[in-house]
Design an enzyme around this catalytic site. Structure first.
Site, PDB file in Angstrom:
ATOM      1  CB  THR A 229      -0.960   0.111   1.346  1.00  0.00           C
ATOM      2  OG1 THR A 229      -1.871  -0.983   1.048  1.00  0.00           O
ATOM      3  CG2 THR A 229      -1.458   1.380   1.582  1.00  0.00           C
ATOM      4  N   GLY A 259     -10.365  -3.339   1.350  1.00  0.00           N
ATOM      5  CA  GLY A 259      -9.667  -3.473   2.597  1.00  0.00           C
ATOM      6  C   GLY A 259      -9.688  -2.493   3.571  1.00  0.00           C
ATOM      7  CG  ASP A 260      -6.341  -1.272   5.959  1.00  0.00           C
ATOM      8  OD1 ASP A 260      -6.003  -1.997   4.968  1.00  0.00           O
ATOM      9  OD2 ASP A 260      -5.488  -0.729   6.635  1.00  0.00           O
ATOM     10  CB  THR A 280       0.990  -0.546   4.565  1.00  0.00           C
ATOM     11  OG1 THR A 280       0.893  -1.726   3.918  1.00  0.00           O
ATOM     12  CG2 THR A 280       2.027  -0.243   5.820  1.00  0.00           C
TER      13      THR A 280
END
Ligand code: ASP
Length: 361
Positions: A229, A259-260, A280
Site C-alpha cells: 500500500t 481493505g482497510d 499498511t
C-alpha cells in the site's frame, strides 16, 4: 570636529527618543488586552510554531535483503525520495497538508514498484481493483473510494469525493462515473498490468492448488507477493494535519473485497487535535482494530504520546493475528513509523529538511 560633536549629540537625543517611544509601545501592547484584529496569545504561539512535517510509506512486509538486488533497492529508494520531494516542496512553500499528501501518494501511484495505481496487485479474477482515502484533520472531512478498476490515480478521486460529492465513500461504477463527470483520468485495465504482480498471482494460485489438492513442493510466498500500500501523512505550517492512503489491496483477493485503506478510522485518519495516520498490512485486521482512530483516541483520552499510541495499536493488531505497520505524525510534528514485519518502505523529512528513506528494520 565641531560638526562631529553636534552630530553625535543629535544622534544621542534621537536614540533616547526612539528608545523611549519603543519602550512605551512595548508596554502598551503588553498591557492592552487583545482587541479585534490582534492575535490572542494562543494564536501568536501557533503562528510562531510553523513546524512542517511529512512521512510516507510504500507498504510493509517480508522485504528480504537477500532477494533485493542493489538496482532494485535503488529504484525503491528513488521512488520514495521522489514522493517526499513532491510533498515537501508544497509544505515548504506554505501549502496545505492535504495537497502535500495527495501529491506524495500520486507519485507512488505512478511508480510500478508500489502496490497502488500503476503497480496494483491482481484479484483472483485477474483484474485490478483499487481503494484509497484522504482525510482533512482540520474539518474532519474525508473522501474514500473502493473497488475502482479504471481510475489512474485513486487518491485524486478520493479528494474529489471529499470536496464535491456530498458523500464520504463511493465505490465501483458509480465512483468511476463521478470521476468521468469531473474530468478525472480513466484508463484501460491494461495500464495496471505488471509482469511481477501477475507472476505473484500465479504463484499464490499454484500454492492454493497444492494446499487443497495433491501434495506438491512448497512455493514461498512473501508478503510482497501478497500485498502493499502507499500512504502519506503531513503537518503544514498552519498546524493542519492530513492523511492519504492508496492501494491495490491484496493479491488474489475476491473481486469486491475492500481493505482497510479506504475505511476512515482504520487505514486512514486525521484529526488536528491529535494526529494523522496511514496504515499498511493485513487489511482485515486493521479494520477490526480501527487502527487510525484508535491511535488518535489513545492520545486524546489517555494522554499517550504519538509513539506510545501507535505502538499500542500495532500491538493490538498483532494480538488479533495481523501484520503490517503504520505511519503517523502529530500536531507538534512528532513522527512514528512502527511495523511488525521484516521491513516497511518508508521515508520522512528530518528536522533539517533532509530526506530519510528506510526499508529494513
Ligand atoms: N492494507 C492493504 C489492504 O488490506 C494492503 C497492504 O497494506 O498491504 O488492502
Amino acid at each position: 570636529m565641531k560638526h562631529a560633536r553636534v552630530f553625535g549629540v543629535n544622534c544621542f537625543f534621537a536614540f533616547v527618543f526612539f528608545s523611549a517611544a519603543a519602550l512605551a509601545l512595548a508596554q502598551e501592547s503588553a498591557q492592552s488586552p487583545a482587541v479585534s484584529g490582534e492575535k490572542a496569545p494562543e494564536d501568536q504561539l501557533k503562528m510562531q510554531t510553523k513546524k512542517i512535517g511529512l512521512v510516507i510509506h510504500g507498504g510493509a512486509g517480508t522485504i528480504e535483503r537477500s532477494k533485493m538486488t542493489q538496482d532494485r533497492e535503488r529504484e525503491y529508494r528513488a521512488g520514495l525520495e521522489r514522493a517526499l520531494a513532491a510533498g515537501y516542496e508544497i509544505l515548504k512553500q506554505g501549502g496545505a497538508s492535504l495537497d502535500a499528501t495527495e501529491a506524495a501518494v500520486h507519485v507512488l501511484e505512478d511508480d510500478p514498484h508500489f502496490n497502488a495505481g500503476k503497480g496494483s496487485v491482481f484479484t483472483s479474477a485477474g483484474t485490478n481493483e483499487m481503494d484509497g482515502a484522504i482525510m482533512d484533520g482540520k474539518t474532519l472531512s474525508a473522501g474514500a473510494v473502493a473497488a475502482l478498476k479504471h481510475v489512474k490515480n485513486p487518491i485524486s478521486l478520493a479528494r474529489l469525493v471529499m470536496e464535491k460529492s456530498g458523500h464520504v465513500m463511493m465505490d465501483g461504477e458509480g465512483a468511476e462515473a463521478f470521476a468521468r463527470e469531473n474530468g478525472i483520468e480513466l484508463v484501460d485495465q491494461k495500464y495496471f498490468f505488471t509482469q511481477e504482480r501477475w507472476d505473484a498471482l500465479q504463484k499464490i494460485k499454484a500454492m492454493e492448488k497444492h494446499r487443497t489438492g495433491a501434495a506438491g513442493k512448497r512455493i514461498p510466498i512473501t508478503d510482497q507477493d501478497r500485498h502493499g500500500t502507499v500512504g502519506a501523512v503531513a503537518l503544514d505550517k498552519n498546524g493542519n494535519l492530513a492523511a492519504a492512503t492508496s492501494t491495490g489491496g491484496t493479491t488474489n483477493k475476491r473481486p469486491g473485497r475492500v481493505g482497510d485503506s479506504p475505511v476512515i478510522g482504520a487505514g486512514t485518519y486525521a484529526n488536528n487535535a491529535t494526529c494523522a495516520v496511514s496504515a499498511t498490512g493485513d487489511g482485515e485486521y486493521f479494520i477490526r482494530a480501527t487502527v487510525g482512530h484508535d491511535v488518535s483516541t489513545l492520545m486524546e483520552y489517555r494522554g499517550m504520546s504519538l509513539k506510545e499510541a501507535a505502538q499500542a495499536v500495532l500491538d493490538k493488531v498483532a494480538k488479533l493475528g495481523g501484520t503490517g505497520g503504520l505511519i503517523a505524525i502529530d500536531r507538534e510534528g512528532n513522527m512514528a513509523l512502527p511495523f511488525n514485519t521484516a521491513g516497511m518502505y518508508r521515508g520522512y523529512v528530518d528536522p533539517n529538511g533532509e530526506y530519510v528513506v528506510e526499508i529494513y528494520k
